[in-house]
Each structure stands twice: as C-alpha cells, then as structure tokens.
Design a protein around this motif. Structure first.
Motif, PDB file in Angstrom:
ATOM      1  N   ASP A 380      12.254   0.342 -29.472  1.00  0.00           N
ATOM      2  CA  ASP A 380      12.360  -0.797 -30.381  1.00  0.00           C
ATOM      3  C   ASP A 380      11.783  -2.020 -29.686  1.00  0.00           C
ATOM      4  O   ASP A 380      12.188  -2.369 -28.567  1.00  0.00           O
ATOM      5  N   LEU A 382      12.045  -5.163 -29.903  1.00  0.00           N
ATOM      6  CA  LEU A 382      12.955  -6.233 -29.484  1.00  0.00           C
ATOM      7  C   LEU A 382      14.196  -5.691 -28.785  1.00  0.00           C
ATOM      8  O   LEU A 382      15.138  -6.438 -28.507  1.00  0.00           O
ATOM      9  N   HIS A 508       9.054  -7.565 -25.601  1.00  0.00           N
ATOM     10  CA  HIS A 508       9.492  -8.946 -25.406  1.00  0.00           C
ATOM     11  C   HIS A 508       9.447  -9.261 -23.920  1.00  0.00           C
ATOM     12  O   HIS A 508       9.153  -8.391 -23.083  1.00  0.00           O
ATOM     13  N   ASN A 533       8.676 -16.636 -27.270  1.00  0.00           N
ATOM     14  CA  ASN A 533       9.696 -16.314 -28.268  1.00  0.00           C
ATOM     15  C   ASN A 533       9.691 -17.262 -29.460  1.00  0.00           C
ATOM     16  O   ASN A 533      10.709 -17.414 -30.144  1.00  0.00           O
ATOM     17  N   ARG A 538       6.019 -15.125 -33.407  1.00  0.00           N
ATOM     18  CA  ARG A 538       6.510 -13.755 -33.248  1.00  0.00           C
ATOM     19  C   ARG A 538       7.586 -13.434 -34.303  1.00  0.00           C
ATOM     20  O   ARG A 538       8.731 -13.178 -33.968  1.00  0.00           O
ATOM     21  N   ALA A 540       9.984 -11.455 -36.525  1.00  0.00           N
ATOM     22  CA  ALA A 540      10.554 -10.126 -36.288  1.00  0.00           C
ATOM     23  C   ALA A 540      10.018  -9.089 -37.263  1.00  0.00           C
ATOM     24  O   ALA A 540       9.957  -7.895 -36.941  1.00  0.00           O
ATOM     25  N   TYR A 543       6.741  -8.275 -35.255  1.00  0.00           N
ATOM     26  CA  TYR A 543       6.834  -7.952 -33.836  1.00  0.00           C
ATOM     27  C   TYR A 543       8.193  -7.375 -33.446  1.00  0.00           C
ATOM     28  O   TYR A 543       8.503  -7.261 -32.263  1.00  0.00           O
ATOM     29  N   GLY A 544       8.963  -7.000 -34.436  1.00  0.00           N
ATOM     30  CA  GLY A 544      10.257  -6.380 -34.177  1.00  0.00           C
ATOM     31  C   GLY A 544      10.325  -4.948 -34.662  1.00  0.00           C
ATOM     32  O   GLY A 544      11.411  -4.437 -34.946  1.00  0.00           O
TER      33      GLY A 544
END
Length: 570
Positions: A380, A382, A508, A533, A538, A540, A543-544
């Motif tokens: 994952d 993040l 991250h 961050n 970014r 989510a 980028y999550g």
C-alpha cells in the motif's frame, strides 16, 4: 580590522543594496571574499540560530581559534579570521532582504544580476586587488553557481559549500514530487523574518538599528513585495523556464571552484555539488566530500585550511601546492563512528568502480543473480514500506559513488510516487546512519521518482545517473507494468564483513517511528525537513493506491551499487 556598515552599492536599475565591509587595518590592497543573500548581514549567528550555535561550540570548543566570534552571521565566513589572513570580507543584503529595499525573489535572475553588480563593485574598490572570491554555505553557495554563469570579470574563484544547482531536481521537486515541508518552514522562518521593512525584524547590534530597516512596511505591503516560492513550485509540476532561469548553466561556469558536498544532505544540496564537478566547463575544479551537520565542517580547522589554500592560490597567486591537490577529496565513513579517513582521487565517479547490479526478489532479498521466475511484491503506497536485504557481506566493502535503481512497477491508480532509501545493517540488526545536514540519523542515500515523470533525457542519462526530462506527464494505465529508472544520490561508506545492504521502497517519505532531534530545530525522523506530503501535489486518490514491484526474467528490477574494489581502494 576596519569595519564599514551599511555601505551603499547601487544596482543598474537604481536600487541601492547595503553591505558590511571588513578590511585589514593597513593600506595594502587585498582580495575580496563576498557573500550575498537574504538572511540579514546584521543578524548575529548566535542570536538567530542559537540552538545550532550551542551545538557547535559544545561539540567543538576550540571552534574558530583566535577569533572573538563577535562578527559571525549564518553560513558566512568569520571576518576576524579572514581579514587576519589578508582578505576583505563583504556581506551584502540581497534585494528585498535586511537593509536592502526591493522585491524579494530568492535566486531570481534579478537577484543574480545584482550579485554580478556587487562583485564588480568590490573588484573596483581602491582597497581591492581586483580579485573577488565567493565563499559560503547553502543559499550563499547556490547563488555562486548562478552568478558564475554570468561570468563577472572580477570573479576569480569560488567555494560553493553545500550548494544545490538545479532549482527543479535538487530543491523544488525531487523526481517530480513536490518537496514542500522545507520551504514551508524555511521561507517564513529564515527569509520573511528578515524581509526589508519587516517591523518585527531583529535589531542589528553592530549598527544599533533595525536589521530590516529603515523602511517600515505593513503586512499587506510586505506580502505584495515578495515572491511565494512554494506556491510557484506547487503550480509548476514540470520543469520550465522559471526553474531553468534559477539553475546553473554549466557550460558557462568557467571560474575555478572548490565544490564541497555533504555526504548526508539528501533532499537539498549535494546533488548540485556533484553535478557541478562532472558538468561545469571550468578547467580548474575540485570536489570535496565531508560528513556532519550543515553548519559544521565549514568552520572546522580542516575545512577552513582547505578553503584558505584554495583561495590563497587563486586570489593571491600563492604557489602553495594547490595545483597538485587531487581533484577529489573523499572522507570515508565507517559504521558507528563519526571519524573519517581522507583519501584523494583523480575523478568522480571513480574510474575503478565495479558497477554491481543487485536484483530484487519476491522473498525481499537483494542478490547478485536475477530471478529466473516471474514474481511480484505489492504494498500500500501510504502504508508500510518494503525492504530488500542482501546476504551478509563476505568481505569489507566500500560503496562510493552515485547509485541507480531500475524498477518494473504497476499501480492500481494512474500514477505512483516511489521513495527509495539505501540502508545498511550490522549483524546485530543495528541500522548504519550518520548525523546529517539537518537530520541527526541520516540513512546512506535516497532517491525519488513520480512514475508519470519516467521519461528520460537520453543525451544526459548515464547508467549510474538517470536524468529525467520532467517536461511531460505520462500517466499510468492501472495494472500495466512500466520500467522506471530512479536516480539515487551519491554515498560513501565502508561496510565491514557481515553487514547487510538494504533497499527500502515506499510510496511515502522515509521516516523512522520516533522523532529524535537534539537541536530542537526540526522534528527529524530520517529525512529531516525534506518531506513530500502536500495534499494538492499528492492526493490520496492517486498516490494512495497499491503499488506492485515486478521481478523475473522479463522484469529484472535491480539496484546498481558503486563497489570500489578492495585491492585498489584500500
């Protein structure tokens, strides 16, 4: 020494910058050491950076021996010592900062043109020999690369000590990812606090007046009279003329220089110092590598003696052997000690480097042979990172030079950010880390890449230093596999037999779970203040997602290591 405060230097557009000048107390003409920047020529180091100063003098009680330390400002030379060595020292408040009026726009073309004008002013003063040198840390190093591209006639030599050079790749956007937290802290704390006209600015104890005066501006006027670097970076995700106009023009950097690189400054400066040595046109250039904190080695006896020898040779034409100085001065680090071993080299990267591929495997190992079966590791983005660990080293191993990773990646979303960290571990599991530029426990090396920025500049890319164009976005198709080349900034470490090398890959920033910051200046977990961050850069939703690393015959994900053969590197 003779001290002149608030000396006016008129620019070509009529703006008058203010400078403090320190000269030996005699009538002889002397060469000049200049620094120009936004931190306030009238702001004492000990006041504005009290925590850093306390650490310095507690760690190095004999720091700056022979000086009363009464005229120090952040990241600049000690005028007491350098005037005693036969130099004039000139510190200039840049446009819009300290005692100098105007629009505050850090490292802009206008600010660099001002630097050119200030150098030419210093080179033509009656107390000057006409030879001007530049010397300073960080901001005062970055601007050296920039003004050198304008080729001021009186600029004779320079020492950019820990100085970034590419406004996009070194500072604003690592691998295309916005580096926001440093700018969020640095600009208001170190720049806006001493903006010209700031009524809450510090007092200059030497001048007896405001360090940010005499003009007085309202908050609205101050805001209208300065740029916003973070917003500019946020709204410019691709490399463009704005970044390039604030980056070094290497073919035009021809002045002799000593480029001093931190071995633990990931996230800001060292890439610029290494790129300068390999890319600048200068026929007389040297590269120095040092460990330690940002403000440390510049003021230590060893560092200052190096600076003096270089500048004496080029500004005073002394035959002191500098022309026989090896082009590269390494300081080899070893685990769990701050001591180093100095070694001269003829080039960078070292010609004898045994470039060694280590291959990622689904069992989270790094091996010398690629896997003969296709496999994958997913995480994952993040969530928790994945770490690939080598077998124990069979013999002492030196890693010195730049690194690179080739990764075969797919994502559940239309993009992915990759954060790569080189680590090493002792047989008992302890991580090898060092006090860094800002972070007290810096890993061995770091690299970053946004997958949609994977396009390479084939003219500039090298196997050990991929160079991305950052001129277009190439979104991912979810689930499709892409080959990514990731630049990892250089390292220098000697690892004993039995230690293991590791590559951590995450979606991250690298951060250890427990903050540890003895200075109180930053909350540091391994990446210092250089985090990525910002929610607008970014989100989510993009980028999550879930990132998958692929290995095997058709996807040989690997890490390229700069191994220095023991028989020649000892």
């Amino acid at each position: 020494m003779i001290i002149e405060r608030d000396v006016p230097i008129e620019m070509d557009d009529g703006i008058v910058l203010r400078a403090d000048v320190f000269r030996p107390e005699d009538t002889h003409q002397v060469p000049v050491i200049m620094a120009k920047g936004p931190y306030g020529k009238g702001v004492p180091f000990q006041d504005a950076y009290a925590a850093q100063w306390r650490w310095l003098i507690q760690t190095h009680p004999d720091l700056l021996a022979g000086s009363t330390r009464s005229h120090l400002t952040w990241e600049t030379v000690d005028p007491e010592i350098w005037t005693d060595w036969g130099y004039a020292v000139v510190r200039v408040d840049s446009r819009g900062a300290g005692r100098s009026p105007g629009f505050l726009d850090p490292q802009s073309p206008r600010e660099i043109r001002d630097f050119y004008e200030a150098i030419e002013w210093a080179g033509t003063q009656p107390w000057s020999t006409g030879k001007v040198g530049l010397n300073g840390i960080s901001y005062y190093a970055i601007t050296q690369w920039l003004v050198a591209g304008l080729q001021p006639p009186h600029l004779a030599a320079m020492i950019p000590w820990e100085g970034a050079a590419d406004a996009y790749r070194d500072k604003a956007r690592h691998g295309g990812i916005l580096s926001n937290t440093f700018q969020q802290a640095w600009f208001p704390r170190q720049v806006v606090a001493v903006q010209h006209g700031n009524t809450s600015g510090p007092t200059d104890p030497w001048l007896g007046e405001s360090a940010t005066g005499p003009e007085r501006l309202s908050e609205e006027e101050l805001a209208a009279n300065r740029a916003d670097p973070l917003q500019a970076a946020l709204t410019r995700p691709l490399d463009d003329e704005t970044y390039r106009s604030r980056s070094a023009d290497w073919p035009r950097v021809t002045v002799p220089f000593l480029s001093a690189a931190s071995l633990a400054g990931h996230g800001l400066h060292p890439r610029g110092n290494f790129e300068a040595f390999t890319q600048a046109a200068s026929a007389h250039k040297w590269l120095e590598l040092h460990p330690g904190r940002h403000e440390e080695w510049f003021y230590l006896t060893e560092g200052m003696e190096l600076q003096k020898r270089f500048l004496d040779h080029f500004l005073k034409e002394e035959d002191n052997g500098w022309d026989r100085q090896p082009p590269v001065l390494l300081r080899l680090r070893r685990p769990f000690t701050t001591g180093t071993e100095a070694r001269g080299e003829a080039e960078w990267p070292l010609a004898r480097t045994a470039w060694t591929n280590t291959y990622l495997s689904a069992d989270l190992t790094l091996g010398l042979q690629p896997s003969d079966t296709a496999s994958e590791v997913a995480f994952d983005a993040l969530g928790e990172p994945v770490t690939f660990l080598s077998a124990p080293l069979e013999a002492e191993t030196e890693l010195t030079g730049p690194l690179a990773a080739t990764l075969y990646v797919s994502s559940s979303t239309g993009d992915a950010d990759l954060f790569l960290t080189l680590q090493a571990f002792a047989p008992d599991g302890r991580e090898v880390h060092f006090p860094g530029t800002i972070d007290p426990a810096t890993p061995l090396a770091q690299g970053w890449l946004r997958a949609s920025h994977r396009k390479l500049d084939t003219r500039k890319s090298l196997p050990y230093r991929p160079y991305h164009t950052h001129d277009e976005l190439q979104p991912l198709t979810p689930g499709e596999i892409y080959e990514l080349q990731v630049e990892i900034w250089p390292t220098c470490i000697v690892l004993p037999a039995g230690f293991r090398v590791a590559l951590q890959i995450s979606g991250h920033d690298f951060e250890r779970p427990t903050p540890d910051d003895p200075t109180g200046a930053w909350i540091a977990r391994g990446s210092g203040p250089f985090l990525h961050n910002h929610p607008e850069d970014r989100p989510a939703s993009v980028y999550g997602g879930r990132t998958t690393l692929h290995t095997g015959p058709d996807a040989p994900s690997r890490l390229l290591l700069p191994v220095i053969p023991a028989s020649e590197g000892a």
